[in-house]
Design an enzyme around this catalytic site. Structure first.
Site, PDB file in Angstrom:
ATOM      1  N   CYS A 266      18.120  10.821 -78.199  1.00  0.00           N
ATOM      2  CA  CYS A 266      16.759  11.189 -77.928  1.00  0.00           C
ATOM      3  C   CYS A 266      15.630  10.501 -78.769  1.00  0.00           C
ATOM      4  O   CYS A 266      14.898   9.687 -78.153  1.00  0.00           O
ATOM      5  CB  CYS A 266      16.691  12.616 -78.291  1.00  0.00           C
TER       6      CYS A 266
HETATM    7  N1  LIG Z   1      21.570  14.847 -75.699  1.00  0.00           N
HETATM    8  C1  LIG Z   1      20.327  15.779 -76.322  1.00  0.00           C
HETATM    9  O1  LIG Z   1      20.642  16.284 -77.581  1.00  0.00           O
HETATM   10  C2  LIG Z   1      19.315  16.132 -75.773  1.00  0.00           C
HETATM   11  C3  LIG Z   1      18.356  16.963 -76.396  1.00  0.00           C
HETATM   12  C4  LIG Z   1      17.141  17.497 -75.769  1.00  0.00           C
HETATM   13  C5  LIG Z   1      16.913  16.856 -74.549  1.00  0.00           C
HETATM   14  N2  LIG Z   1      17.800  15.998 -73.983  1.00  0.00           N
HETATM   15  C6  LIG Z   1      17.154  15.255 -72.750  1.00  0.00           C
HETATM   16  O2  LIG Z   1      18.028  15.813 -71.436  1.00  0.00           O
HETATM   17  C7  LIG Z   1      18.438  15.029 -70.655  1.00  0.00           C
HETATM   18  C8  LIG Z   1      19.977  14.972 -70.398  1.00  0.00           C
HETATM   19  O3  LIG Z   1      20.329  14.421 -71.640  1.00  0.00           O
HETATM   20  P1  LIG Z   1      21.999  14.576 -72.001  1.00  0.00           P
HETATM   21  O4  LIG Z   1      22.303  14.087 -73.272  1.00  0.00           O
HETATM   22  O5  LIG Z   1      22.382  15.922 -71.721  1.00  0.00           O
HETATM   23  O6  LIG Z   1      22.465  13.636 -70.893  1.00  0.00           O
HETATM   24  P2  LIG Z   1      24.027  13.413 -70.693  1.00  0.00           P
HETATM   25  O7  LIG Z   1      24.102  11.584 -70.238  1.00  0.00           O
HETATM   26  O8  LIG Z   1      24.878  13.759 -71.388  1.00  0.00           O
HETATM   27  O9  LIG Z   1      24.217  13.931 -68.872  1.00  0.00           O
HETATM   28  C9  LIG Z   1      23.441  13.509 -67.927  1.00  0.00           C
HETATM   29  C10 LIG Z   1      24.572  14.139 -66.743  1.00  0.00           C
HETATM   30  O10 LIG Z   1      23.746  13.704 -65.554  1.00  0.00           O
HETATM   31  C11 LIG Z   1      24.717  13.175 -64.489  1.00  0.00           C
HETATM   32  N3  LIG Z   1      23.854  12.692 -63.404  1.00  0.00           N
HETATM   33  C12 LIG Z   1      23.213  11.496 -63.541  1.00  0.00           C
HETATM   34  N4  LIG Z   1      22.443  11.353 -62.181  1.00  0.00           N
HETATM   35  C13 LIG Z   1      22.854  12.530 -61.563  1.00  0.00           C
HETATM   36  C14 LIG Z   1      22.805  12.989 -60.075  1.00  0.00           C
HETATM   37  N5  LIG Z   1      21.867  12.117 -59.461  1.00  0.00           N
HETATM   38  N6  LIG Z   1      23.326  14.020 -59.809  1.00  0.00           N
HETATM   39  C15 LIG Z   1      24.058  14.780 -60.607  1.00  0.00           C
HETATM   40  N7  LIG Z   1      24.186  14.407 -61.798  1.00  0.00           N
HETATM   41  C16 LIG Z   1      23.828  13.169 -62.240  1.00  0.00           C
HETATM   42  C17 LIG Z   1      25.516  12.143 -65.359  1.00  0.00           C
HETATM   43  O11 LIG Z   1      26.522  11.876 -64.729  1.00  0.00           O
HETATM   44  C18 LIG Z   1      25.596  12.816 -66.545  1.00  0.00           C
HETATM   45  O12 LIG Z   1      26.753  13.554 -66.600  1.00  0.00           O
HETATM   46  C19 LIG Z   1      17.433  13.526 -71.029  1.00  0.00           C
HETATM   47  O13 LIG Z   1      16.536  13.571 -70.637  1.00  0.00           O
HETATM   48  C20 LIG Z   1      17.552  13.747 -72.622  1.00  0.00           C
HETATM   49  O14 LIG Z   1      16.674  13.153 -73.115  1.00  0.00           O
HETATM   50  C21 LIG Z   1      18.724  15.389 -74.460  1.00  0.00           C
END
Ligand SMILES: NC(=O)c1ccc[n+]([C@@H]2O[C@H](COP(=O)([O-])OP(=O)(O)OC[C@H]3O[C@@H](n4cnc5c(N)ncnc54)[C@H](O)[C@@H]3O)[C@@H](O)[C@H]2O)c1
Length: 438
Positions: A266
């Site tokens: 992030c």
């Molecule tokens: N990881 C963190 O600590 C955190 C904290 C707060 C906010 N965020 C935000 O939340 C969002 C997600 O982060 P994350 O770490 O969970 O991501 P991640 O990469 O762990 O997971 C994202 C998932 O989305 C799936 N995906 C991608 N395109 C897709 C589609 N078209 N249809 C269905 N599934 C699809 C991917 O295969 C993946 O499994 C980001 O914008 C991130 O900035 C993350």
């Protein structure tokens, strides 16, 4: 309520498990089949033990399932959370391809259905993304009007990896940015059982709250490191300085510690995305550029400390303990281990590394790196070690392990070890941001 979560990553699964625990029926949709299979067998695709425990319970009770059929899952959900990744492009600009693609698929599902669905963007997106990009895609692929045929909201997530489920169940605040009152009310009702204050805003404000929060956290870390780097040169221990400064409630102690800089999925990408978005609107953020520059330089501080203790690194063998972006997680996105190892190697050192959970994924990023199978084996015969991530097991290292080092020098890049314990066990301790080290 039946809730669809699109994207079964950290945020998607934590959100799904949280709503599942509140009594809703959850269907997670992801294009990654291995993630879907893991979820359906009650396993978390990443290292997050408390989340996995609750996930497995919900799967056993058929309260949560996963599928690669995103259209079907979205058709079944009354509320659809978009939780896909929003990484950085090489320029630093936010990469919206996964979000655009997921929005298009969800729009196709809305087209099929007669019921009123609320689409919620939970991914971190730069201001105006939800109304100027997601909304038109949904309208085009569904053939319906937002605010009439379907609802739309922006609901940023603030969880931290390592405490994902706890943070989802006990958030510091819940920000609900909605296109229309009806969507905002539906979302507020869903979150009603959680105690946190609900902040109701428009969608752009909700988007910006997330960036304002992460940019501040990054600022605090780079500020702490800047002060720490000065303290080292003044012969002062920055930890005492920052701890006392942080006692002022206007400052606060959290995130005010010296270290190797921020990494993870992030902070680095969000600071870059915000800077890029501001630039596209004609505003050049000197603050954000400086925060990033301080962060980039920080691994070199640890390397300099090591050099001051053992001399030039050419031909030396150095251990790096911890490869994940922090201890307790297996995520290596933007880990400081990468620039740290690159700097050590650029100075001619041979590096051997160890991480309890992240070694396999790190090996994909750096295939020619030598890995040890334990912290003890990693220290054997080395001329010095740098602790890069604060894993509990590193705190237990003692005389046996240190006596196997050629030169028992430990640079604590996270200030997570007990200096007295290290010294009593026969090693030289150098804490990052510690003036006495010079
Ligand atoms: N990881 C963190 O600590 C955190 C904290 C707060 C906010 N965020 C935000 O939340 C969002 C997600 O982060 P994350 O770490 O969970 O991501 P991640 O990469 O762990 O997971 C994202 C998932 O989305 C799936 N995906 C991608 N395109 C897709 C589609 N078209 N249809 C269905 N599934 C699809 C991917 O295969 C993946 O499994 C980001 O914008 C991130 O900035 C993350």
């Amino acid at each position: 309520m039946k809730i669809c979560i699109v994207g079964a990553g950290f945020v998607g699964l934590a959100t799904g498990v949280m709503f599942g625990k509140l009594g809703h029926e959850i269907v997670c949709a992801d294009i990654d089949e291995s993630r879907v299979n893991a979820v359906n067998s009650g396993k978390s695709p990443f290292f997050e033990p408390p989340l996995e425990k609750e996930l497995s319970r919900l799967v056993k009770r058929s309260r949560l399932s996963a599928t690669t059929d995103v259209v079907r899952a979205a058709s079944e959900g009354e509320t659809i959370f978009l939780c896909v990744q929003t990484p950085s492009l090489p320029s630093g600009r936010i990469d919206l391809h996964p979000l655009k693609s997921a929005s298009k698929t969800v729009g196709r599902a809305i087209k099929r259905c007669k019921d009123y669905k609320v689409v919620v963007v939970k991914s971190t997106v730069v201001p105006s993304t939800t109304d100027a990009i997601v909304l038109p895609i949904l309208e085009k692929s569904s053939g319906k009007k937002a605010g009439n045929g379907f609802g739309l909201a922006m609901n940023p997530e603030f969880l931290q990896e390592g405490s994902a489920l706890k943070d989802s169940m006990q958030p510091s605040r819940i920000v609900i940015g909605a296109l229309d009152k009806r969507s905002g009310d539906i979302l507020a009702k869903l979150y009603a059982p959680l105690k946190a204050e609900k902040v109701r805003t428009d969608m752009r404000t909700a988007e910006m709250i997330k960036y304002a929060s992460n940019a501040f956290l990054a600022t605090k870390i780079s500020y702490a490191n800047e002060i720490a780097n000065m303290c080292v040169r003044f012969g002062i221990d920055s930890e005492s300085v920052l701890a006392a400064a942080g006692m002022d409630p206007r400052i606060g102690r959290l995130f005010l510690r010296p270290g190797l800089g921020f990494g993870g999925s992030c902070l680095p990408k969000d600071v870059k995305a915000l800077r890029d978005k501001a630039r596209s609107e004609g505003f050049s953020s000197r603050l954000l550029s400086t925060i990033l520059a301080i962060n980039e330089a920080q691994p070199s501080e640890a390397v300099s400390m090591l050099e001051s203790a053992i001399g030039a690194l050419r031909g030396k063998r150095i251990a790096v303990l911890g490869l994940a972006f922090k201890g307790g997680v297996d995520d290596i996105r933007e880990t400081r281990a990468l620039p740290l190892i690159e700097t050590l190697r650029s100075k001619g050192a041979a590096v051997v590394a160890y991480d309890p959970m992240a070694a396999r994924s790190f090996a994909r990023a750096m295939p020619d790196l030598e890995f040890a199978s334990s912290a003890a084996k990693c220290l054997k015969g080395v001329d010095g070690a740098i602790v890069q991530a604060d894993w509990e097991e590193f705190r237990r290292l003692g005389r046996t392990e240190f006596s196997s080092m050629r030169t028992p020098v430990i640079v604590d890049g996270r200030r997570c070890l007990d200096p007295d314990r290290i010294r009593k066990a026969g090693a030289r301790y150098l804490g990052i941001g510690y003036g006495a080290a010079r």
